[in-house]
Design a protein around this motif. Structure first.
Motif, PDB file in Angstrom:
ATOM      1  N   ASN A 223       0.836  -1.204   0.000  1.00 31.37           N
ATOM      2  CA  ASN A 223       0.000   0.000   0.000  1.00 31.37           C
ATOM      3  C   ASN A 223       0.867   1.249   0.000  1.00 31.37           C
ATOM      4  OD1 ASN A 223      -2.390  -1.489   0.140  1.00 31.37           O
ATOM      5  ND2 ASN A 223      -2.357  -1.524   2.378  1.00 31.37           N
ATOM      6  N   PRO A 224       0.572   2.215  -0.874  1.00 30.06           N
ATOM      7  CA  PRO A 224       1.335   3.468  -0.842  1.00 30.06           C
ATOM      8  C   PRO A 224       0.927   4.293   0.369  1.00 30.06           C
ATOM      9  CG  PRO A 224      -0.433   3.613  -2.445  1.00 30.06           C
ATOM     10  CD  PRO A 224      -0.443   2.197  -1.933  1.00 30.06           C
ATOM     11  N   PRO A 225       1.793   5.190   0.815  1.00 32.62           N
ATOM     12  CA  PRO A 225       1.424   6.042   1.960  1.00 32.62           C
ATOM     13  C   PRO A 225       0.314   7.005   1.576  1.00 32.62           C
ATOM     14  CG  PRO A 225       3.551   6.702   1.032  1.00 32.62           C
ATOM     15  CD  PRO A 225       3.165   5.452   0.341  1.00 32.62           C
ATOM     16  N   ARG A 226      -0.411   7.485   2.589  1.00 30.84           N
ATOM     17  CA  ARG A 226      -1.446   8.492   2.377  1.00 30.84           C
ATOM     18  C   ARG A 226      -0.906   9.858   2.792  1.00 30.84           C
ATOM     19  NH1 ARG A 226      -6.328   7.040   5.724  1.00 30.84           N
ATOM     20  NH2 ARG A 226      -4.845   5.953   7.050  1.00 30.84           N
ATOM     21  N   TYR A 227      -1.273  10.869   2.008  1.00 31.01           N
ATOM     22  CA  TYR A 227      -0.735  12.195   2.250  1.00 31.01           C
ATOM     23  C   TYR A 227      -1.809  13.233   2.562  1.00 31.01           C
ATOM     24  CZ  TYR A 227       3.549  10.204   0.361  1.00 31.01           C
ATOM     25  OH  TYR A 227       4.660   9.413   0.147  1.00 31.01           O
ATOM     26  N   GLY A 228      -3.040  12.783   2.790  1.00 33.11           N
ATOM     27  CA  GLY A 228      -4.093  13.734   3.150  1.00 33.11           C
ATOM     28  C   GLY A 228      -4.285  14.797   2.100  1.00 33.11           C
ATOM     29  N   ASN A 229      -4.119  16.056   2.464  1.00 29.42           N
ATOM     30  CA  ASN A 229      -4.333  17.167   1.547  1.00 29.42           C
ATOM     31  C   ASN A 229      -3.111  17.518   0.714  1.00 29.42           C
ATOM     32  OD1 ASN A 229      -7.053  17.732   2.089  1.00 29.42           O
ATOM     33  ND2 ASN A 229      -6.523  18.869   3.944  1.00 29.42           N
ATOM     34  N   GLN A 230      -2.072  16.701   0.798  1.00 25.81           N
ATOM     35  CA  GLN A 230      -0.897  16.909  -0.036  1.00 25.81           C
ATOM     36  C   GLN A 230      -0.929  15.923  -1.203  1.00 25.81           C
ATOM     37  OE1 GLN A 230       1.059  19.569   0.835  1.00 25.81           O
ATOM     38  NE2 GLN A 230      -0.527  19.759   2.418  1.00 25.81           N
ATOM     39  N   HIS A 231      -0.285  16.303  -2.302  1.00 29.57           N
ATOM     40  CA  HIS A 231      -0.257  15.443  -3.481  1.00 29.57           C
ATOM     41  C   HIS A 231       0.727  14.300  -3.265  1.00 29.57           C
ATOM     42  CE1 HIS A 231       0.009  14.175  -7.660  1.00 29.57           C
ATOM     43  NE2 HIS A 231      -0.997  14.968  -7.949  1.00 29.57           N
ATOM     44  N   PRO A 232       0.373  13.069  -3.685  1.00 30.02           N
ATOM     45  CA  PRO A 232       1.294  11.949  -3.471  1.00 30.02           C
ATOM     46  C   PRO A 232       2.543  11.994  -4.338  1.00 30.02           C
ATOM     47  CG  PRO A 232      -0.600  11.236  -4.746  1.00 30.02           C
ATOM     48  CD  PRO A 232      -0.905  12.622  -4.273  1.00 30.02           C
ATOM     49  N   SER A 233       2.516  12.774  -5.431  1.00 29.86           N
ATOM     50  CA  SER A 233       3.641  12.746  -6.372  1.00 29.86           C
ATOM     51  C   SER A 233       4.305  14.097  -6.587  1.00 29.86           C
ATOM     52  CB  SER A 233       3.170  12.224  -7.738  1.00 29.86           C
ATOM     53  OG  SER A 233       2.527  10.976  -7.620  1.00 29.86           O
ATOM     54  N   ILE A 234       3.638  15.194  -6.226  1.00 26.52           N
ATOM     55  CA  ILE A 234       4.163  16.530  -6.510  1.00 26.52           C
ATOM     56  C   ILE A 234       4.330  17.282  -5.193  1.00 26.52           C
ATOM     57  CG2 ILE A 234       3.842  18.620  -7.873  1.00 26.52           C
ATOM     58  CD1 ILE A 234       1.779  17.109  -9.546  1.00 26.52           C
ATOM     59  N   VAL A 235       5.486  17.917  -5.018  1.00 25.52           N
ATOM     60  CA  VAL A 235       5.810  18.624  -3.768  1.00 25.52           C
ATOM     61  C   VAL A 235       6.473  19.955  -4.123  1.00 25.52           C
ATOM     62  CG1 VAL A 235       7.125  18.521  -1.603  1.00 25.52           C
ATOM     63  CG2 VAL A 235       6.179  16.418  -2.601  1.00 25.52           C
ATOM     64  N   PRO A 236       5.989  21.072  -3.506  1.00 27.85           N
ATOM     65  CA  PRO A 236       4.829  21.230  -2.609  1.00 27.85           C
ATOM     66  C   PRO A 236       3.553  21.463  -3.420  1.00 27.85           C
ATOM     67  CG  PRO A 236       6.072  23.286  -2.712  1.00 27.85           C
ATOM     68  CD  PRO A 236       6.796  22.309  -3.595  1.00 27.85           C
ATOM     69  N   TYR A 237       2.504  20.764  -3.048  1.00 26.37           N
ATOM     70  CA  TYR A 237       1.262  20.797  -3.808  1.00 26.37           C
ATOM     71  C   TYR A 237       0.158  20.309  -2.887  1.00 26.37           C
ATOM     72  CZ  TYR A 237      -1.427  20.180  -8.235  1.00 26.37           C
ATOM     73  OH  TYR A 237      -2.302  20.263  -9.278  1.00 26.37           O
ATOM     74  N   GLY A 238      -0.621  21.264  -2.312  1.00 22.35           N
ATOM     75  CA  GLY A 238      -1.651  20.846  -1.374  1.00 22.35           C
ATOM     76  C   GLY A 238      -2.230  22.007  -0.600  1.00 22.35           C
ATOM     77  N   VAL A 239      -2.766  21.691   0.577  1.00 18.35           N
ATOM     78  CA  VAL A 239      -3.353  22.701   1.456  1.00 18.35           C
ATOM     79  C   VAL A 239      -2.334  23.073   2.525  1.00 18.35           C
ATOM     80  CG1 VAL A 239      -5.221  23.219   3.077  1.00 18.35           C
ATOM     81  CG2 VAL A 239      -5.676  21.807   1.054  1.00 18.35           C
ATOM     82  N   PHE A 240      -2.134  24.372   2.699  1.00 14.99           N
ATOM     83  CA  PHE A 240      -1.153  24.872   3.657  1.00 14.99           C
ATOM     84  C   PHE A 240      -1.810  25.913   4.563  1.00 14.99           C
ATOM     85  CE2 PHE A 240       1.030  23.448  -0.113  1.00 14.99           C
ATOM     86  CZ  PHE A 240       2.099  22.730   0.374  1.00 14.99           C
ATOM     87  N   GLU A 241      -1.209  26.145   5.716  1.00 14.99           N
ATOM     88  CA  GLU A 241      -1.760  27.087   6.688  1.00 14.99           C
ATOM     89  C   GLU A 241      -0.999  28.405   6.664  1.00 14.99           C
ATOM     90  OE1 GLU A 241      -4.346  27.106   8.807  1.00 14.99           O
ATOM     91  OE2 GLU A 241      -5.061  25.162   8.061  1.00 14.99           O
ATOM     92  N   ALA A 242      -1.731  29.494   6.485  1.00 15.58           N
ATOM     93  CA  ALA A 242      -1.181  30.830   6.679  1.00 15.58           C
ATOM     94  C   ALA A 242      -1.545  31.295   8.088  1.00 15.58           C
ATOM     95  CB  ALA A 242      -1.746  31.781   5.634  1.00 15.58           C
ATOM     96  N   GLN A 243      -1.182  32.525   8.422  1.00 19.38           N
ATOM     97  CA  GLN A 243      -1.487  33.059   9.763  1.00 19.38           C
ATOM     98  C   GLN A 243      -2.971  32.968  10.084  1.00 19.38           C
ATOM     99  OE1 GLN A 243      -0.252  37.084  10.371  1.00 19.38           O
ATOM    100  NE2 GLN A 243       1.942  36.602  10.441  1.00 19.38           N
ATOM    101  N   ASP A 244      -3.810  33.253   9.066  1.00 19.63           N
ATOM    102  CA  ASP A 244      -5.235  33.399   9.317  1.00 19.63           C
ATOM    103  C   ASP A 244      -6.093  32.353   8.600  1.00 19.63           C
ATOM    104  OD1 ASP A 244      -4.423  34.493   6.929  1.00 19.63           O
ATOM    105  OD2 ASP A 244      -5.885  36.113   6.951  1.00 19.63           O
TER     106      ASP A 244
END
Length: 386
Positions: A223-244
């Motif tokens: 089984n491949p790992p799970r990355y939640g809101n990040q892309h399994p093959s492309i980095v950085p590519y996903g949901v990130f947190e800013a200050q607000d």
């Protein structure tokens, strides 16, 4: 604008219920086909009782997959009802059904029977599992197939339990696959004069959804790992947190990565770090890079980041709640929401089809009341069609 819709003149008999089948026939209806939805006279489609009630007989669930159709009430388990379906089949180009294996045959409405009634008929049968396999008699449910096909296993965060998709993704994909196959078959029937039988299984479509993730599992041998809101093959590519709050950042290539480091975050050292020079390297070092990016992004406000990312051409966007997205001016200006009048002076909101033809959205009619067109359909049968 008066539409000459692509499927004008095509007639579809919809014997399906719940989601995958009705989704496929709604696609055909949106494109102009005359879709006659056959419902049980007493209970109708199960989904008339699912979701939030809009008005008697109307729910959010039913309205989502039955716009642009007509409804006739027929009990196909009776000899009279089965005979009505055979007569309708003789006038139709397409039939869609999602009974369990042997269900239509039990009513005397299987493909072999209806194909003799109408040799040009495109007959699409949707099931849970391969009708030629040992599980042919198992009922098909989206949630079960999401579990069995591995989809839950690739969804969610690494340290969380398996997670289903937010919508019935297997049903939706199966409906779209069915519509594609029906359209291809109609195209072929024009030249050959012969119809065909199409079989689709929810499980098969569920496996197809795994796409590149599935091929990675085969290559890894586990089984491949799970990355939640990040892309399994492309980095950085996903949901990130800013200050607000959260935002989406989708760095699609190495040039964009360098712009992120140099022009947005002002961290040129991250651009030249040999661990992060290419996407393949960043994928191997995603833990270290993600931790650093997390620290840097928290120094900025969300809108400031979005402005800077847009200025240098890095794809990015908001993370809206569903209500925020549907009420956003972008959605309304695109013409994706339609408020339609109901017979009792009520109102139902439905979504539009996503296509534009010659720059225009396709027309939308409200979902039908149970049996609303029974008399009309009966008259057409008697008089030889609309």
């Amino acid at each position: 604008m008066r539409f000459d819709l692509p499927l004008s003149g095509v007639k579809v008999l919809d014997l399906s219920r719940v989601l995958a089948g009705p989704m496929s026939t709604m696609v055909l209806a949106d494109l102009g086909a005359d879709v006659i939805k056959v419902e049980h006279p007493d209970r109708g489609d199960d989904t008339r009782d699912w979701g939030m009630q809009v008005a008697p007989g109307y729910t959010t669930y039913f309205s989502s997959f039955n716009r642009n159709k007509r409804s006739t009430a027929v009990d196909i388990s009776t000899p009279q009802g089965a005979e009505t379906i055979r007569k309708l089949a003789a006038t139709c180009d397409v039939i869609v059904e999602n009974f369990k294996a042997g269900g239509m045959e039990r009513f005397g409405l299987g493909y072999e029977v209806l194909q003799k009634v109408n040799p040009r008929l495109v007959y699409c049968a949707i099931s849970g599992y391969d009708r030629a396999g040992p599980e042919a008699s198992r009922p098909g449910y989206d949630l079960v197939v999401q579990g069995e096909s591995g989809l839950m296993g690739i969804n969610g965060e690494a340290n969380s339990p398996p997670l289903k998709f937010g919508v019935a993704a297997v049903d939706l994909f199966t409906g779209m696959y069915a519509a594609q196959a029906i359209l291809a078959s109609l195209y072929k029937t024009k030249s050959t004069g012969k119809g065909c039988r199409i079989d689709l299984a929810l499980y098969d479509c569920g496996v197809m959804i795994s796409s590149y993730y599935g091929l990675e599992a085969l290559l890894l041998g586990h089984n491949p790992p799970r990355y939640g809101n990040q892309h399994p093959s492309i980095v950085p590519y996903g949901v990130f947190e800013a200050q607000d709050g959260p935002l989406v950042i989708a760095v699609g290539n190495n040039a964009q990565y360098r712009k992120l480091c140099n022009e947005v975050l002002h961290r040129p050292d991250l651009a030249t770090d040999e661990r992060f020079e290419t996407n393949l390297k960043r994928s191997k070092s995603r833990v270290e890079l993600s931790a650093t990016l997390h620290e840097e992004l928290l120094k900025h406000r969300k809108q400031d980041l979005l402005d800077k990312l847009a200025a240098v051409g890095i794809p990015s966007g908001q993370v809206f709640g569903l209500h925020e997205a549907l009420t956003d001016p972008r959605t309304r200006k695109a013409g994706l929401l339609h408020s339609l009048s109901l017979p009792d002076d009520g109102e139902v909101t439905v979504l539009s089809s996503p296509w534009r033809f010659n720059g225009e959205r396709l027309p939308v009619r409200r979902p039908p009341m149970l049996g609303e067109h029974s008399q009309q359909v009966a008259m057409e049968l008697r008089d030889g069609g609309p």
